[in-house]
Design a protein around this motif. Sequence first.
Motif, mmCIF file in Angstrom:
data_model
loop_
_atom_site.group_PDB
_atom_site.id
_atom_site.type_symbol
_atom_site.label_atom_id
_atom_site.label_comp_id
_atom_site.label_asym_id
_atom_site.label_seq_id
_atom_site.Cartn_x
_atom_site.Cartn_y
_atom_site.Cartn_z
ATOM 1 N N LYS A 53 0.581 -1.594 0.115
ATOM 2 C CA LYS A 53 0.048 -0.070 0.227
ATOM 3 C C LYS A 53 1.213 1.520 -0.093
ATOM 4 C CE LYS A 53 -3.983 2.929 1.599
ATOM 5 N NZ LYS A 53 -5.024 2.121 2.211
ATOM 6 N N ASN A 70 -7.574 6.720 -0.758
ATOM 7 C CA ASN A 70 -7.190 5.098 0.198
ATOM 8 C C ASN A 70 -7.729 4.414 -0.683
ATOM 9 O OD1 ASN A 70 -6.420 4.736 2.180
ATOM 10 N ND2 ASN A 70 -8.634 3.718 2.923
ATOM 11 N N GLY A 71 -9.144 4.430 -1.794
ATOM 12 C CA GLY A 71 -9.336 3.638 -2.043
ATOM 13 C C GLY A 71 -8.511 2.811 -3.778
ATOM 14 N N CYS A 73 -5.355 3.372 -4.017
ATOM 15 C CA CYS A 73 -3.891 2.546 -2.939
ATOM 16 C C CYS A 73 -4.206 2.155 -3.021
ATOM 17 C CB CYS A 73 -3.126 3.362 -2.256
ATOM 18 S SG CYS A 73 -2.830 5.497 -3.077
ATOM 19 N N ASP A 74 -5.922 0.963 -1.986
ATOM 20 C CA ASP A 74 -6.223 -0.327 -1.592
ATOM 21 C C ASP A 74 -6.207 -0.930 -3.131
ATOM 22 O OD1 ASP A 74 -6.083 0.192 0.873
ATOM 23 O OD2 ASP A 74 -8.973 0.396 0.868
ATOM 24 N N SER A 77 -3.122 -1.704 -4.547
ATOM 25 C CA SER A 77 -1.738 -3.325 -3.636
ATOM 26 C C SER A 77 -2.636 -4.343 -3.744
ATOM 27 C CB SER A 77 -1.565 -2.577 -2.179
ATOM 28 O OG SER A 77 -2.348 -2.195 -1.431
ATOM 29 N N SER A 78 -3.786 -4.371 -4.097
ATOM 30 C CA SER A 78 -4.573 -6.140 -2.926
ATOM 31 C C SER A 78 -4.086 -7.177 -4.265
ATOM 32 C CB SER A 78 -5.858 -5.592 -4.046
ATOM 33 O OG SER A 78 -6.890 -5.575 -5.650
#
Length: 162
Positions: A53, A70-71, A73-74, A77-78
């Motif tokens: 992240k 934020n969403g 970047c989540d 990195s998922s």
Amino acid sequence: MLQDQQLQAAELERTFIAIKPDGVQRGLIAEIISRFEKKGFKLVAIKIMIPSKDFAQKHYHDLKERPFFNGLCDFLSSGPVVAMVWEGEGVIKYGRKLIGATDPQKSEPGTIRGDLAVGVGRNIIHGSDGSETAKDEIALWFTPRELVSYTSNAEKWIYGIN
Ligand code: IDP
Ligand code: MG
């Protein structure tokens, strides 16, 4: 027709392209690579990795004030991302054309997002938006030794050098 020196300068233009986790999970790696390859651009670096992240936040640092940061970047990195560097004359700007508009609802048919994606938050691919960002993103994702400089046999047919 480009002279040798111009070709050399043109060849030095490089852009950072990433297939995001949705593109990887949907089995679109070969399809996306194929569009850049068939156009005549040259692949000079490629790897698959799951960015942390923190790494995703570095990649998207320009967008940190946006509500979706934020969403985003989540999401980046998922799962696995295919990170690439493509080289060729005009590859930064034309790469963005191949990719299409950020929102796939507004991307033209014929573009990667226009043909293969539907939602803005799942638009399958990233491409650098200018020469400074290309330089920064390539340096973030790759070490200099991972970038492979070579002459492709197809170049004389792509650029018209005899
Ligand atoms: P780009 O990927 O076409 O360069 P940017 O504006 O740099 O677009 O935004 C980076 C990524 O953030 C987009 O590819 C998209 O996945 C996501 N994004 C952009 N705008 C929105 C939005 O309004 N809602 C949700 N995600 C967005
Ligand atoms: Mg962008």
